[in-house]
Design a protein around this motif. Structure first.
Motif, mmCIF file in Angstrom:
data_model
loop_
_atom_site.group_PDB
_atom_site.id
_atom_site.type_symbol
_atom_site.label_atom_id
_atom_site.label_comp_id
_atom_site.label_asym_id
_atom_site.label_seq_id
_atom_site.Cartn_x
_atom_site.Cartn_y
_atom_site.Cartn_z
ATOM 1 N N PHE A 25 0.839 -1.200 0.000
ATOM 2 C CA PHE A 25 0.000 0.000 0.000
ATOM 3 C C PHE A 25 0.869 1.242 0.000
ATOM 4 O O PHE A 25 2.025 1.216 0.420
ATOM 5 C CB PHE A 25 -0.987 0.014 1.170
ATOM 6 C CG PHE A 25 -0.415 -0.427 2.488
ATOM 7 C CD1 PHE A 25 0.308 0.449 3.276
ATOM 8 C CD2 PHE A 25 -0.610 -1.711 2.943
ATOM 9 C CE1 PHE A 25 0.826 0.057 4.492
ATOM 10 C CE2 PHE A 25 -0.107 -2.122 4.167
ATOM 11 C CZ PHE A 25 0.618 -1.229 4.942
ATOM 12 N N ILE A 28 -3.173 6.157 2.763
ATOM 13 C CA ILE A 28 -4.371 5.875 3.569
ATOM 14 C C ILE A 28 -5.451 6.825 3.083
ATOM 15 O O ILE A 28 -5.165 7.926 2.597
ATOM 16 C CB ILE A 28 -4.154 6.010 5.097
ATOM 17 C CG1 ILE A 28 -3.778 7.448 5.497
ATOM 18 C CG2 ILE A 28 -3.138 5.019 5.589
ATOM 19 C CD1 ILE A 28 -4.927 8.243 6.008
ATOM 20 N N THR A 70 -6.177 1.453 3.959
ATOM 21 C CA THR A 70 -4.970 1.496 3.129
ATOM 22 C C THR A 70 -5.358 1.303 1.671
ATOM 23 O O THR A 70 -6.295 0.572 1.348
ATOM 24 C CB THR A 70 -3.958 0.411 3.539
ATOM 25 O OG1 THR A 70 -4.578 -0.873 3.453
ATOM 26 C CG2 THR A 70 -3.441 0.638 4.940
ATOM 27 N N GLY A 93 -3.484 -5.394 2.604
ATOM 28 C CA GLY A 93 -3.561 -4.055 3.169
ATOM 29 C C GLY A 93 -4.007 -3.982 4.613
ATOM 30 O O GLY A 93 -4.268 -2.895 5.116
#
Length: 142
Positions: A25, A28, A70, A93
């Motif tokens: 990832f 966010i 994520t 994630g």
């Protein structure tokens, strides 16, 4: 959650800083409601009060907060109309120990990848509290 006139949210897309180059990832995504914004402001006031009444070395208050998701860049898709690369949910994630950290002038999130070790700490970039004055989105994608 979609943005409506009755329940506006402030969408944040923040980059992730980590020493682990192999995470699945890059960003966010958080959608802050007015209640979330009020809580962040109250936590900031707690820090200011603690600095004055306990010790000036107090600089942050941290609490568990699992409201972030994520995401990773979707390099197979065409950029959107703003020229930003779309995001997709990563295969791996999941995160643990997600917390929000609030100072007297900014806030950020930190967490660990699920099944990672303590050296894999991930932190978002910090967001100035002044950014909470509007519901304009913050998008750190290049």
């Amino acid at each position: 959650m979609s943005q409506t006139t009755n329940n506006p949210t402030k969408k944040l897309i923040l980059s992730i800083n980590t020493s682990n180059d192999f995470l699945d990832f890059d960003y966010i995504v958080a959608e802050l409601t007015q209640a979330d914004i009020d809580k962040i402001r109250k936590l900031s006031e707690v820090v200011k009060t603690a600095k004055q009444s306990i010790d000036s070395a107090v600089y942050r208050i941290k609490m568990f907060d699992h409201s972030v998701t994520t995401m990773k860049m979707d390099y197979d898709a065409e950029p959107d109309e703003d020229g930003k690369q779309p995001l997709v949910e990563p295969e791996y994630g999941r995160i643990d120990c997600c917390s929000i950290s609030v100072s007297d002038d900014d806030f950020m999130w930190s967490f660990y990848p699920k099944h990672g070790d303590m050296s894999d700490l991930c932190e978002t970039s910090s967001v100035p509290l002044a950014e909470l004055d509007s519901f304009d989105a913050i998008d750190e994608r290049e």
